[in-house]
Design a protein around this motif. Structure first.
Motif, mmCIF file in Angstrom:
data_model
loop_
_atom_site.group_PDB
_atom_site.id
_atom_site.type_symbol
_atom_site.label_atom_id
_atom_site.label_comp_id
_atom_site.label_asym_id
_atom_site.label_seq_id
_atom_site.Cartn_x
_atom_site.Cartn_y
_atom_site.Cartn_z
ATOM 1 N N VAL A 187 0.798 -1.094 0.138
ATOM 2 C CA VAL A 187 -0.085 0.106 -0.084
ATOM 3 C C VAL A 187 0.942 1.366 0.024
ATOM 4 O O VAL A 187 0.301 2.129 0.150
ATOM 5 N N ILE A 188 2.296 1.043 -0.194
ATOM 6 C CA ILE A 188 3.021 2.200 -0.316
ATOM 7 C C ILE A 188 3.877 2.257 -1.650
ATOM 8 O O ILE A 188 4.261 1.139 -1.935
ATOM 9 N N ALA A 189 3.696 3.402 -2.064
ATOM 10 C CA ALA A 189 4.191 3.532 -3.574
ATOM 11 C C ALA A 189 5.557 2.796 -3.737
ATOM 12 O O ALA A 189 5.974 1.977 -4.465
ATOM 13 N N PHE A 190 6.636 3.343 -2.961
ATOM 14 C CA PHE A 190 8.058 3.117 -2.803
ATOM 15 C C PHE A 190 8.595 2.800 -1.552
ATOM 16 O O PHE A 190 8.778 3.419 -0.821
ATOM 17 N N PRO A 191 7.935 1.450 -0.955
ATOM 18 C CA PRO A 191 8.383 0.914 0.215
ATOM 19 C C PRO A 191 9.730 0.720 0.588
ATOM 20 O O PRO A 191 10.599 0.451 -0.468
ATOM 21 N N LYS A 192 10.008 0.174 1.714
ATOM 22 C CA LYS A 192 11.339 -0.585 2.138
ATOM 23 C C LYS A 192 11.259 -2.018 2.339
ATOM 24 O O LYS A 192 10.128 -2.331 2.773
ATOM 25 N N THR A 193 12.450 -2.504 2.315
ATOM 26 C CA THR A 193 12.393 -3.935 2.772
ATOM 27 C C THR A 193 12.475 -4.090 4.120
ATOM 28 O O THR A 193 12.846 -3.160 4.881
ATOM 29 N N GLN A 194 12.229 -5.545 4.651
ATOM 30 C CA GLN A 194 12.395 -5.462 6.204
ATOM 31 C C GLN A 194 13.595 -5.257 6.554
ATOM 32 O O GLN A 194 13.968 -4.861 7.846
ATOM 33 N N SER A 195 14.805 -5.007 5.778
ATOM 34 C CA SER A 195 16.007 -4.729 6.215
ATOM 35 C C SER A 195 16.331 -3.086 6.183
ATOM 36 O O SER A 195 17.293 -2.599 6.050
ATOM 37 N N ALA A 241 15.850 -1.404 3.407
ATOM 38 C CA ALA A 241 16.524 -1.073 2.070
ATOM 39 C C ALA A 241 15.445 -0.793 1.118
ATOM 40 O O ALA A 241 14.346 -1.223 0.985
ATOM 41 N N CYS A 242 15.928 0.456 0.201
ATOM 42 C CA CYS A 242 14.885 0.902 -1.088
ATOM 43 C C CYS A 242 15.688 0.037 -2.062
ATOM 44 O O CYS A 242 16.649 0.388 -2.346
ATOM 45 N N LEU A 243 14.978 -1.000 -2.884
ATOM 46 C CA LEU A 243 15.764 -1.738 -3.629
ATOM 47 C C LEU A 243 15.604 -0.941 -5.005
ATOM 48 O O LEU A 243 16.601 -1.354 -6.064
ATOM 49 N N LEU A 244 14.697 -0.389 -5.212
ATOM 50 C CA LEU A 244 14.881 0.821 -6.327
ATOM 51 C C LEU A 244 15.856 1.575 -6.406
ATOM 52 O O LEU A 244 16.490 1.657 -7.433
ATOM 53 N N THR A 245 16.101 2.311 -5.503
ATOM 54 C CA THR A 245 17.171 3.310 -5.519
ATOM 55 C C THR A 245 18.627 2.834 -4.878
ATOM 56 O O THR A 245 19.303 3.363 -5.078
ATOM 57 N N ASP A 246 18.287 1.823 -4.245
ATOM 58 C CA ASP A 246 19.550 1.022 -3.436
ATOM 59 C C ASP A 246 20.121 1.964 -2.411
ATOM 60 O O ASP A 246 21.081 1.978 -1.977
#
Ligand code: ASP
Length: 603
Positions: free
Chosen positions: A564-572, A574-579
């Motif tokens: 439900v979040i456009a650009f979420p972070k992973t459990q650790s 991290a933003c996998l999109l922007t690194d």
């Protein structure tokens, strides 16, 4: 200048075309969803935000047909053509535009695209990692696109409702000073003042209180909050909340406006009429009856029973030991549970052990009212009768017993309630809202990385929460019993939000800080601005914050906050999109006067 509905490059939205547009010339633009090329004629499904329409290119428009041969899925194209009815028998009920098609006279390629990393459709077997790395493709999938739209409808109705009730939207700083909400802060080093740092707000709490001192009277903000904690499935390091504060009101005002907002959101997004006022439970009764401070009231019945009195003089060794240590025996009856196999009972015992319990006792009520249980030979008849009457168990039902420290035993049996209900399909449909009020002010410290206080007690909400009137003058005497003027709103077992009436008296605030072991100097250094504000004419005030992400999760029936979040972070985190996060830039580090510790010395 006029603004066109769909942008100057097109006349219509692909998904808006209907039989009523037949014979009109239209220009549409979007992504090639699928392409079926039959050589002499090619079909493209063209997708934009409004939906999908079929485009046909045939030899009569040879340039268009040539372009249709060339395009590939996810290319961006612009099509001009005539809307025509599809031949009888070729209509597609699954598409809103399924009665018509667009006969292309021209197809222009606006952008080519690489082969997408996964198909743009709802049912895909692909790792979340890949989805997050190519989030711009993931968000094209119909379900994800719908969630974004749902979220936008929710925030728009929230704003409208708040404004109808006289609340002002005021922004508060992101670069600020620590605001304690029980998590670690994210720090932002300052370049202009090397050696010093800002903190990102864990919430706008202190600013919204100061806005009350400033005479704003009714504030709201759809605010981003930042909390550096270990992430769980339903947590994100940055999240959004509807943050609210009002002056000259009491708990009823805050509860009233919150119910209005939630009812309006449910009506506008799902067309569901939520019944108000919501049921209210005290924290003590929620814990006692459901073993949780966020009970799922969709589960009918299945209430816990505390059996301390029933077993006051018991010969059942475990119960005797636990009660002697000041703990509790908590039971739960499961209607029809007597049909469970021995193996199913054993599995539940294992389940309880995985949650840290020493075990889980159980019994089955027999036709004559006796209890078949490994423990029953130690139980007196009066005890068995007490078990049955307290739990409401009858013949054919199972009864489970959890014993241990009271809160532990209650939470264990509360979790068992949820587990059994899920396993046996006992969770009702719809939305069950409730308020949990009269929570304790303080709880014993557990290490959550918190910097507030050193006395063994920590605030259950935050240190700005007012005690209930009864406790204002004496919360220090029995901190474990003192109640706060706080309230949480719960839906389907999720805490949607919480808030409180605040301390508006500087002296009471100073006493709470002192009780928490925050010295006057530290209080001055960390919260001096709040204390000074409170000394300049603070009206009585209180508020609440609702977690927007969780709210949208419930509305969208999503089981993952990242959806439900456009650009979420992973459990650790991290933003996998922007690194992000990324390694420090040495120049930037020097600018802010910092040097990294060698890796081996970091912990
Ligand atoms: N500041 C609180 C929070 O973020 C909410 C409130 O007390 O209004 O949880």
């Amino acid at each position: 200048m006029s603004i066109t509905a769909f942008g100057a490059l097109r006349s219509h939205g692909a998904g808006t075309l209907r039989a009523g547009h037949a014979d009109e010339t239209v220009t549409i633009a979007g992504w090639v969803d699928t392409r079926r090329d039959h050589g002499g004629v090619a079909f493209l499904d063209l997708r934009d935000r409004s939906g999908i329409v079929q485009v046909v290119a045939d030899p009569e428009a040879s340039d268009a047909l040539a372009a249709a041969h060339r395009v590939r899925p996810e290319w961006v194209v612009r099509v001009t053509g005539t809307v025509r009815m599809r031949p009888e028998g070729m209509r597609n009920d699954k598409l809103d535009t399924g009665d018509i098609e667009v006969a292309a006279t021209s197809i222009e390629v606006l952008a080519e695209a690489q082969t997408p990393p996964f198909p743009v459709e709802d049912r895909i077997e692909v790792s979340e990692e890949l989805r997050l790395t190519h989030r711009y493709v993931d968000l094209r999938r119909p379900h994800m696109a719908e969630i974004l739209q749902l979220r936008s409808r929710a925030t728009s109705v929230i704003r409208r409702t708040m404004e109808e009730h006289g609340f002002l939207d005021v922004e508060t700083p992101i670069l600020t000073k620590a605001t304690p909400e029980g998590a670690r802060d994210f720090l932002v080093p300052s370049r202009l003042q090397p050696g010093e740092s800002y903190a990102l707000p864990q919430s706008p709490q202190l600013f919204k209180q100061l806005l009350m001192v400033a005479g704003v009277e009714r504030y709201y903000q759809i605010a981003r909050c930042f909390r550096d904690e270990n992430l769980r499935a339903d947590r994100q390091p940055e999240f959004t909340q509807l943050d609210v504060e009002l002056s000259f009101g009491d708990q009823e005002d805050v509860i009233g406006i919150t119910e209005q907002v939630l009812a309006a959101v449910w009506r506008a997004t799902l067309g569901v009429e939520v019944e108000t006022p919501f049921q209210r439970l005290t924290y003590a009764s929620a814990m006692e009856r459901f073993g949780s401070d966020k009970p799922d009231l969709r589960i009918e019945g299945l209430e816990l029973a505390t059996l301390d009195e029933v077993f006051a003089d018991t010969e059942v060794g475990v119960f005797k030991g636990v009660l002697g240590d000041g703990g509790s025996v908590v039971a739960l009856a499961l209607p029809g549970g007597g049909e469970m196999t021995r193996r199913e009972f054993d599995e539940l015992v294992e389940w309880a052990k995985r949650r840290g319990a020493k075990g889980l006792a159980w019994g089955v009520v027999e036709a004559d009212g006796g209890l078949r249980s490994p423990l029953s030979k130690f139980m007196s008849e009066a005890e068995i009768a007490g078990v049955l009457s307290s739990t409401g168990a009858g013949p054919g039902d199972a009864v489970f017993f959890g014993a241990g420290e009271t809160t532990f035993a209650r939470e264990l049996m509360g979790a068992l309630r949820g587990h059994l209900a899920a396993e046996r399909d006992l969770i009702g449909d719809g939305f069950a809202f409730c308020w949990v009020v009269d929570a304790p002010m303080f709880e014993p410290v557990v290490d959550r990385g918190e910097a507030v206080g050193t006395t063994g007690w920590t605030p259950v909400h935050h240190p700005f929460t007012a005690p209930t009137p009864k406790w204002i003058d004496r919360f220090e005497e029995s901190p474990g019993e003192a109640l706060s003027n706080a309230y949480d709103v719960v839906c389907n077992g999720y805490e949607l939000g919480g808030g409180s009436i605040r301390i508006h008296d500087r002296d009471v605030q100073a006493r709470v800080f002192r009780f928490l072991g925050i010295s006057d100097e530290v209080a001055e250094e960390r919260f001096g601005f709040l204390l000074r504000g409170l000394a300049h004419g603070a009206p009585p005030h209180g508020g609440i914050a609702l977690g927007l992400d969780r709210l949208v999760m419930l509305l969208a029936d999503a089981n993952n906050i990242r959806d439900v979040i456009a650009f979420p972070k992973t459990q650790s985190g991290a933003c996998l999109l922007t690194d992000a996060p990324a390694a420090y830039d040495p120049v930037a580090l020097r600018d802010v006067g910092l040097r990294l510790l060698p890796e081996a010395t970091r912990d």
